[in-house]
Design a protein around this motif. Structure first.
Motif, mmCIF file in Angstrom:
data_model
loop_
_atom_site.group_PDB
_atom_site.id
_atom_site.type_symbol
_atom_site.label_atom_id
_atom_site.label_comp_id
_atom_site.label_asym_id
_atom_site.label_seq_id
_atom_site.Cartn_x
_atom_site.Cartn_y
_atom_site.Cartn_z
ATOM 1 N N GLU A 1 -7.587 -15.619 12.726
ATOM 2 C CA GLU A 1 -8.445 -14.475 13.058
ATOM 3 C C GLU A 1 -8.126 -13.276 12.167
ATOM 4 O O GLU A 1 -6.977 -13.107 11.733
ATOM 5 C CB GLU A 1 -8.237 -14.073 14.526
ATOM 6 N N PRO A 2 -9.135 -12.460 11.895
ATOM 7 C CA PRO A 2 -8.876 -11.239 11.119
ATOM 8 C C PRO A 2 -8.132 -10.186 11.953
ATOM 9 O O PRO A 2 -8.239 -10.178 13.186
ATOM 10 C CB PRO A 2 -10.274 -10.741 10.769
ATOM 11 N N LYS B 1 -8.347 0.324 4.251
ATOM 12 C CA LYS B 1 -9.394 -0.215 3.365
ATOM 13 C C LYS B 1 -9.080 -1.649 2.954
ATOM 14 O O LYS B 1 -9.962 -2.504 2.910
ATOM 15 C CB LYS B 1 -9.516 0.654 2.102
ATOM 16 N N GLY B 2 -7.818 -1.892 2.645
ATOM 17 C CA GLY B 2 -7.445 -3.205 2.113
ATOM 18 C C GLY B 2 -7.267 -4.291 3.163
ATOM 19 O O GLY B 2 -7.471 -5.472 2.864
ATOM 20 N N LEU B 3 -6.873 -3.914 4.384
ATOM 21 C CA LEU B 3 -6.457 -4.942 5.349
ATOM 22 C C LEU B 3 -7.317 -5.037 6.612
ATOM 23 O O LEU B 3 -7.303 -6.078 7.276
ATOM 24 C CB LEU B 3 -4.994 -4.709 5.758
ATOM 25 N N ASN B 4 -8.060 -3.981 6.948
ATOM 26 C CA ASN B 4 -8.854 -4.053 8.171
ATOM 27 C C ASN B 4 -9.918 -5.140 8.036
ATOM 28 O O ASN B 4 -10.667 -5.171 7.053
ATOM 29 C CB ASN B 4 -9.523 -2.704 8.451
ATOM 30 N N GLY B 5 -9.965 -6.031 9.016
ATOM 31 C CA GLY B 5 -10.949 -7.114 9.001
ATOM 32 C C GLY B 5 -10.543 -8.306 8.143
ATOM 33 O O GLY B 5 -11.290 -9.274 8.061
ATOM 34 N N GLN B 6 -9.376 -8.229 7.538
ATOM 35 C CA GLN B 6 -8.916 -9.335 6.681
ATOM 36 C C GLN B 6 -8.061 -10.315 7.483
ATOM 37 O O GLN B 6 -7.387 -9.926 8.434
ATOM 38 C CB GLN B 6 -8.076 -8.778 5.520
ATOM 39 N N LYS B 7 -8.094 -11.567 7.048
ATOM 40 C CA LYS B 7 -7.213 -12.569 7.654
ATOM 41 C C LYS B 7 -5.912 -12.651 6.854
ATOM 42 O O LYS B 7 -5.961 -12.886 5.647
ATOM 43 C CB LYS B 7 -7.877 -13.954 7.634
ATOM 44 N N PRO B 8 -4.780 -12.444 7.526
ATOM 45 C CA PRO B 8 -3.504 -12.674 6.821
ATOM 46 C C PRO B 8 -3.416 -14.136 6.409
ATOM 47 O O PRO B 8 -4.060 -14.997 7.040
ATOM 48 C CB PRO B 8 -2.448 -12.353 7.889
ATOM 49 N N THR C 1 -7.266 -6.103 12.934
ATOM 50 C CA THR C 1 -7.891 -4.772 12.966
ATOM 51 C C THR C 1 -6.815 -3.747 12.601
ATOM 52 O O THR C 1 -5.721 -3.771 13.168
ATOM 53 C CB THR C 1 -8.446 -4.465 14.365
ATOM 54 N N TYR D 1 0.804 -1.232 0.000
ATOM 55 C CA TYR D 1 0.000 0.000 0.000
ATOM 56 C C TYR D 1 0.831 1.274 0.000
ATOM 57 O O TYR D 1 0.272 2.368 -0.104
ATOM 58 C CB TYR D 1 -0.954 -0.001 1.205
#
Length: 386
Positions: free
Chosen positions: A223-224, A211-218, A226, A175
């Motif tokens: 777990e996702p 936008k791209g990573l919040n709430g996403q699972k690596p 924050t 990013y």
DNA sequence: TAGAATT
């Protein structure tokens, strides 16, 4: 002062042997310390500038090769010590230890602008990675100041405990340009606490990362994560500011909180300004020495408080923010020089309620605001010797 | 679930 400088300079070779720092010998360190102590005892170095500032063709000052930002400074390092350390490298055009505008506390970073670009380079090579007390300072070129690089720091939580700093950078680097990253670890075990920080070069890069990573699972994570903008430590809430002021006040009046009686006094301090009246007249009298003082208040407007030893840059907002947390403030005034419009070093605050005013005085009298110690008292009928 | 990075 020598003791001060020595105390700060618990010089150790950086643990990281990859650091350019590792090449610097002890002889060099001793020379630096020796130079510092000479400069400190002789006062500030001369101000004559053999070389003027670098002026670019469009007339703007180009300090990109001379201006440095210094991060991770010890909390108790003063402007004087800061200048001594970096002045040991070469002639300084200007330097500034950045402080909280209200509390005067160091924010742990500063700027040094050298006259000669070679000295800036030398400072990076010599002082970057220097261990001062518990900190390892970072010395690097300051980016040109602009709005786009501010508030570009992200707070990340919910990271897998196995994720390294490098892993995290890899995840975020898509990013934008990462300026710093850090994963917090348990102080005892050294294991990741699953939270960290990522500072991007630009705020919009940080926005895109949210936008791209919040709430996403690596990849491979259960777990996702924050991802959000980090709180700005210099923009403290009123409550945090109050807590800091009380802690300072409580330390001054009671020392370390070992005894029950001292704990009780701190409770009084903490409760009074939140409207929980467990007010102790003895505590207040012992702290403000009111006996026999001829007060002017209360006037129609309330209790007038005299505040002395403000800096020339002080303004009304500082007084509002210092006194507001203690209760009803009806008026503040900074006394300024008529010609320069700078503060003459004192001001007045009017508070409605006696106990709140007394608490503010007890907490703020002797309070260190930057490198100044405030004198705060009820305004007396006699002319103050100022 | 909390660091002191833009004067």
């Amino acid at each position: 002062m020598h003791t001060c400088v020595r105390a700060l300079l618990k010089v150790k070779k950086p643990a990281n042997s990859n650091s350019r720092q590792a090449a610097v010998t002890w002889a060099t360190w001793l020379e630096i310390i020796s130079t510092m102590e000479t400069q400190v005892s002789n006062g500030p170095s001369g101000t004559s500038l053999p070389n003027g500032p670098v002026i670019s063709t469009n007339g703007a000052t180009d300090d990109s090769k001379t201006n440095l930002i210094v991060n991770y400074l010890p909390q108790n390092m003063t402007q004087e010590e800061f200048k001594s350390l970096f002045g040991s490298i070469g002639e300084i055009e200007s330097c500034k230890l950045v402080r909280d505008k209200i509390t005067g506390q160091s924010l742990g970073y500063g700027f040094v602008n050298y006259v000669d670009p070679n000295d800036a380079d030398k400072a990076i090579n010599t002082l970057n990675g220097l261990k001062l007390q518990t900190k390892t300072i970072k010395v690097s070129y300051a980016r040109p100041s602009s709005a786009s690089i501010r508030d570009a720091n992200l707070y990340v939580s919910g990271l897998p405990k196995t994720m390294s700093q490098k892993d995290m950078e890899q995840l975020f680097s898509q990013y934008g340009r990462i300026i710093t990253s850090r994963i917090l670890v348990d102080q005892v075990t050294g294991i990741s606490r699953g939270v960290g920080f990522i500072r991007f070069d630009k705020r919009n890069e940080a926005e895109e990362a949210i936008k791209g990573l919040n709430g996403q699972k690596p990849l491979g994570a259960a777990e996702p994560i924050t991802v959000k903008f980090a709180n700005n430590p210099s923009q403290k809430t009123g409550q945090a500011l109050l807590t800091q002021l009380y802690q300072t006040a409580a330390r001054r009046f009671t020392g370390p909180l070992h005894h029950q009686t001292q704990r009780f006094r701190l409770d009084n301090l903490l409760n009074a300004s939140y409207g929980v009246k467990r007010f102790s007249p003895i505590t207040i009298d012992s702290m403000t020495s009111l006996a026999g003082v001829n007060l002017t208040g209360p006037t129609g407007a309330g209790w007038c408080i005299f505040v002395y030893n403000l800096s020339p840059e002080a303004d009304e907002s500082v007084l509002w923010q210092l006194f507001g947390p203690f209760g009803a403030v009806t008026n503040v005034k900074v006394i300024r020089d008529f010609t320069t419009n700078k503060c003459k070093g004192f001001g007045f605050v009017t508070m409605t309620n006696y106990d709140e005013a007394a608490m503010a005085i007890a907490s703020l009298n002797g309070y260190r605001l930057g490198d100044r110690v405030l004198q705060v008292s009820f305004k007396t009928s006699k002319q103050h010797k100022a």
